[in-house]
Design an enzyme around this catalytic site. Structure first.
Site, PDB file in Angstrom:
ATOM      1  N   ARG A   1     -17.087  27.069  33.893  1.00  0.00           N
ATOM      2  CA  ARG A   1     -18.342  27.498  33.267  1.00  0.00           C
ATOM      3  C   ARG A   1     -18.106  27.980  31.834  1.00  0.00           C
ATOM      4  O   ARG A   1     -18.957  28.651  31.252  1.00  0.00           O
ATOM      5  CB  ARG A   1     -18.979  28.604  34.120  1.00  0.00           C
ATOM      6  CG  ARG A   1     -19.371  28.126  35.522  1.00  0.00           C
ATOM      7  CD  ARG A   1     -20.139  29.183  36.293  1.00  0.00           C
ATOM      8  NE  ARG A   1     -19.278  30.291  36.705  1.00  0.00           N
ATOM      9  CZ  ARG A   1     -18.698  30.388  37.905  1.00  0.00           C
ATOM     10  NH1 ARG A   1     -18.868  29.426  38.808  1.00  0.00           N
ATOM     11  NH2 ARG A   1     -17.961  31.439  38.219  1.00  0.00           N
ATOM     12  N   ARG A   2     -16.951  27.603  31.295  1.00  0.00           N
ATOM     13  CA  ARG A   2     -16.579  28.054  29.949  1.00  0.00           C
ATOM     14  C   ARG A   2     -16.413  26.891  28.971  1.00  0.00           C
ATOM     15  O   ARG A   2     -15.763  27.053  27.933  1.00  0.00           O
ATOM     16  CB  ARG A   2     -15.274  28.852  30.021  1.00  0.00           C
ATOM     17  CG  ARG A   2     -15.365  30.056  30.953  1.00  0.00           C
ATOM     18  CD  ARG A   2     -14.035  30.762  31.076  1.00  0.00           C
ATOM     19  NE  ARG A   2     -14.118  31.901  31.990  1.00  0.00           N
ATOM     20  CZ  ARG A   2     -13.100  32.706  32.276  1.00  0.00           C
ATOM     21  NH1 ARG A   2     -11.910  32.496  31.729  1.00  0.00           N
ATOM     22  NH2 ARG A   2     -13.269  33.720  33.118  1.00  0.00           N
TER      23      ARG A   2
ATOM     24  N   ASP B   1     -36.789  23.102  13.404  1.00  0.00           N
ATOM     25  CA  ASP B   1     -37.794  22.399  12.614  1.00  0.00           C
ATOM     26  C   ASP B   1     -38.215  21.184  13.442  1.00  0.00           C
ATOM     27  O   ASP B   1     -37.546  20.154  13.461  1.00  0.00           O
ATOM     28  CB  ASP B   1     -37.170  21.978  11.279  1.00  0.00           C
ATOM     29  CG  ASP B   1     -38.086  21.133  10.410  1.00  0.00           C
ATOM     30  OD1 ASP B   1     -39.151  20.705  10.893  1.00  0.00           O
ATOM     31  OD2 ASP B   1     -37.714  20.879   9.243  1.00  0.00           O
TER      32      ASP B   1
ATOM     33  N   ARG C   1     -31.202  27.890  17.574  1.00  0.00           N
ATOM     34  CA  ARG C   1     -31.887  29.146  17.258  1.00  0.00           C
ATOM     35  C   ARG C   1     -33.139  28.912  16.427  1.00  0.00           C
ATOM     36  O   ARG C   1     -34.138  29.636  16.551  1.00  0.00           O
ATOM     37  CB  ARG C   1     -30.946  30.088  16.502  1.00  0.00           C
ATOM     38  CG  ARG C   1     -30.564  29.550  15.141  1.00  0.00           C
ATOM     39  CD  ARG C   1     -29.973  30.576  14.191  1.00  0.00           C
ATOM     40  NE  ARG C   1     -29.683  29.946  12.907  1.00  0.00           N
ATOM     41  CZ  ARG C   1     -30.516  29.895  11.881  1.00  0.00           C
ATOM     42  NH1 ARG C   1     -31.717  30.460  11.961  1.00  0.00           N
ATOM     43  NH2 ARG C   1     -30.182  29.282  10.761  1.00  0.00           N
TER      44      ARG C   1
ATOM     45  N   HIS D   1     -33.884   7.869  11.439  1.00  0.00           N
ATOM     46  CA  HIS D   1     -32.837   7.181  10.670  1.00  0.00           C
ATOM     47  C   HIS D   1     -31.499   7.328  11.388  1.00  0.00           C
ATOM     48  O   HIS D   1     -30.751   8.275  11.168  1.00  0.00           O
ATOM     49  CB  HIS D   1     -32.765   7.760   9.258  1.00  0.00           C
ATOM     50  CG  HIS D   1     -31.984   6.914   8.309  1.00  0.00           C
ATOM     51  ND1 HIS D   1     -30.872   7.363   7.633  1.00  0.00           N
ATOM     52  CD2 HIS D   1     -32.153   5.616   7.932  1.00  0.00           C
ATOM     53  CE1 HIS D   1     -30.395   6.404   6.868  1.00  0.00           C
ATOM     54  NE2 HIS D   1     -31.157   5.332   7.034  1.00  0.00           N
TER      55      HIS D   1
ATOM     56  N   HIS E   1     -40.709  25.640  15.617  1.00  0.00           N
ATOM     57  CA  HIS E   1     -41.796  25.738  14.651  1.00  0.00           C
ATOM     58  C   HIS E   1     -42.157  24.398  14.018  1.00  0.00           C
ATOM     59  O   HIS E   1     -41.334  23.491  13.900  1.00  0.00           O
ATOM     60  CB  HIS E   1     -41.454  26.748  13.551  1.00  0.00           C
ATOM     61  CG  HIS E   1     -40.124  26.510  12.900  1.00  0.00           C
ATOM     62  ND1 HIS E   1     -38.960  27.100  13.361  1.00  0.00           N
ATOM     63  CD2 HIS E   1     -39.764  25.748  11.837  1.00  0.00           C
ATOM     64  CE1 HIS E   1     -37.950  26.725  12.607  1.00  0.00           C
ATOM     65  NE2 HIS E   1     -38.411  25.897  11.678  1.00  0.00           N
ATOM     66  N   ILE E   2     -43.408  24.324  13.616  1.00  0.00           N
ATOM     67  CA  ILE E   2     -43.918  23.243  12.780  1.00  0.00           C
ATOM     68  C   ILE E   2     -44.320  23.868  11.449  1.00  0.00           C
ATOM     69  O   ILE E   2     -45.127  24.809  11.415  1.00  0.00           O
ATOM     70  CB  ILE E   2     -45.132  22.554  13.426  1.00  0.00           C
ATOM     71  CG1 ILE E   2     -44.728  21.865  14.735  1.00  0.00           C
ATOM     72  CG2 ILE E   2     -45.755  21.541  12.463  1.00  0.00           C
ATOM     73  CD1 ILE E   2     -45.913  21.359  15.541  1.00  0.00           C
TER      74      ILE E   2
ATOM     75  N   CYS F   1     -28.200  26.123  12.676  1.00  0.00           N
ATOM     76  CA  CYS F   1     -29.469  26.086  13.413  1.00  0.00           C
ATOM     77  C   CYS F   1     -29.199  25.732  14.869  1.00  0.00           C
ATOM     78  O   CYS F   1     -29.668  26.411  15.771  1.00  0.00           O
ATOM     79  CB  CYS F   1     -30.421  25.080  12.779  1.00  0.00           C
ATOM     80  SG  CYS F   1     -30.975  25.551  11.133  1.00  0.00           S
TER      81      CYS F   1
ATOM     82  N   ALA G   1     -38.104  21.909   4.002  1.00  0.00           N
ATOM     83  CA  ALA G   1     -38.165  23.319   3.604  1.00  0.00           C
ATOM     84  C   ALA G   1     -36.738  23.824   3.420  1.00  0.00           C
ATOM     85  O   ALA G   1     -35.953  23.820   4.364  1.00  0.00           O
ATOM     86  CB  ALA G   1     -38.887  24.141   4.659  1.00  0.00           C
TER      87      ALA G   1
END
EC number: 2.1.1.45
Length: 266
Positions: A129-130, A172, A169, A54, A210-211, A149, A265
């Protein structure tokens, strides 16, 4: 030439080799740690084609982040409800992504606009590099409706091409990651346009990939589908990254398979 399918390849890998784990929501997952996807943004816009994503929600959410907003009211005015499950009765989500991006609080009581600071570095010191934007503000996590996330991202310039790497981190894979890939690819296009650069790669790095157990059948359906060519993004000119509107983002030749519904979830 075969269509690159790094996202779908990761879905297969987690289905085949993922470890069964419990999680905060009590749903249960199959999980792998420390995975990476790469997309050449000059070769097409990485909007997943094995199911319809979407795009309206992707674009409005990014514009909402860039506003520095953390109340769902603005999203609702544009018909987007993807944050409703976590919002308070007044629509507030606490100091989440947009607040940290645009108004990171300092100990002295001032605030840092990380997006503007990143753009300044891209224009004046592209080899730095910052050039990093972080939403992971440890001191403010208790006040957030959901800890970030997609926690932080870094820009990198080589040969006049802007690349972006995101660290997520918690990923889903079925519901969230297709949104995240498209969102940060779009942000990379916007930042490149504002800095006078071409686009390079978008690199997605996931921590807990993860699934959910109640998404497995939907994932199997998605993986049974033949991938189609990625669409093309056309971005209108704007003088400031904060001036973009929904109508400035046009995607041509997006021909996905039908959407696949699955429970969120929470």
């Amino acid at each position: 030439m075969p269509i690159p399918t790094p996202y779908e390849d990761l879905l297969r890998l987690v289905l085949d080799r993922g470890t069964a784990k419990s999680d905060r929501t009590g749903t249960g997952t199959r999980s792998l740690f420390g995975q990476q996807l790469r997309y050449d943004l000059s070769a097409g816009f990485p909007l997943i084609t094995t199911k319809k994503v979407h795009l309206k929600s992707v674009v409005y959410e990014l514009l909402w982040f860039l506003r520095g907003d953390s109340n769902v009211d603005w999203l609702h005015r544009h018909g987007v409800t993807i944050w409703d499950e976590w919002a308070s009765d007044t629509g507030d989500l606490g100091p989440i992504y947009g607040v940290q991006w645009r108004s990171w609080p300092t100990p002295s009581g001032e605030h840092i606009d990380q997006i503007s600071a990143a753009l300044d570095l891209l224009r004046t010191d592209p080899d730095s590099r910052r050039i990093i934007v972080s939403a992971w503000n440890v001191g403010e996590i208790p006040r957030m409706a959901l800890p970030p996330c997609h926690a932080f991202f870094q820009f990198y310039v080589a040969d006049g091409r802007l690349s972006c790497q995101l660290y997520q981190r918690s990923a889903d894979l079925f519901l969230g990651v297709p949104f995240n890939i498209a969102s940060y690819a779009l942000l990379t296009h916007m930042m490149a346009a504002q800095a006078g650069l071409s686009v390079g790669e978008f690199v997605w790095t996931g921590g807990d990939c993860h699934i959910y157990d109640n998404h497995v059948e939907q994932v199997r359906l998605q993986l049974s589908r033949e991938p189609r060519p990625y669409p093309e993004l056309v971005l209108a000119h704007r003088d400031s990254i904060f001036d973009y509107t929904y109508d400035d983002v046009v995607v041509h030749n997006y021909d996905p398979h039908p959407a696949i519904k699955a429970p969120v979830a929470v």
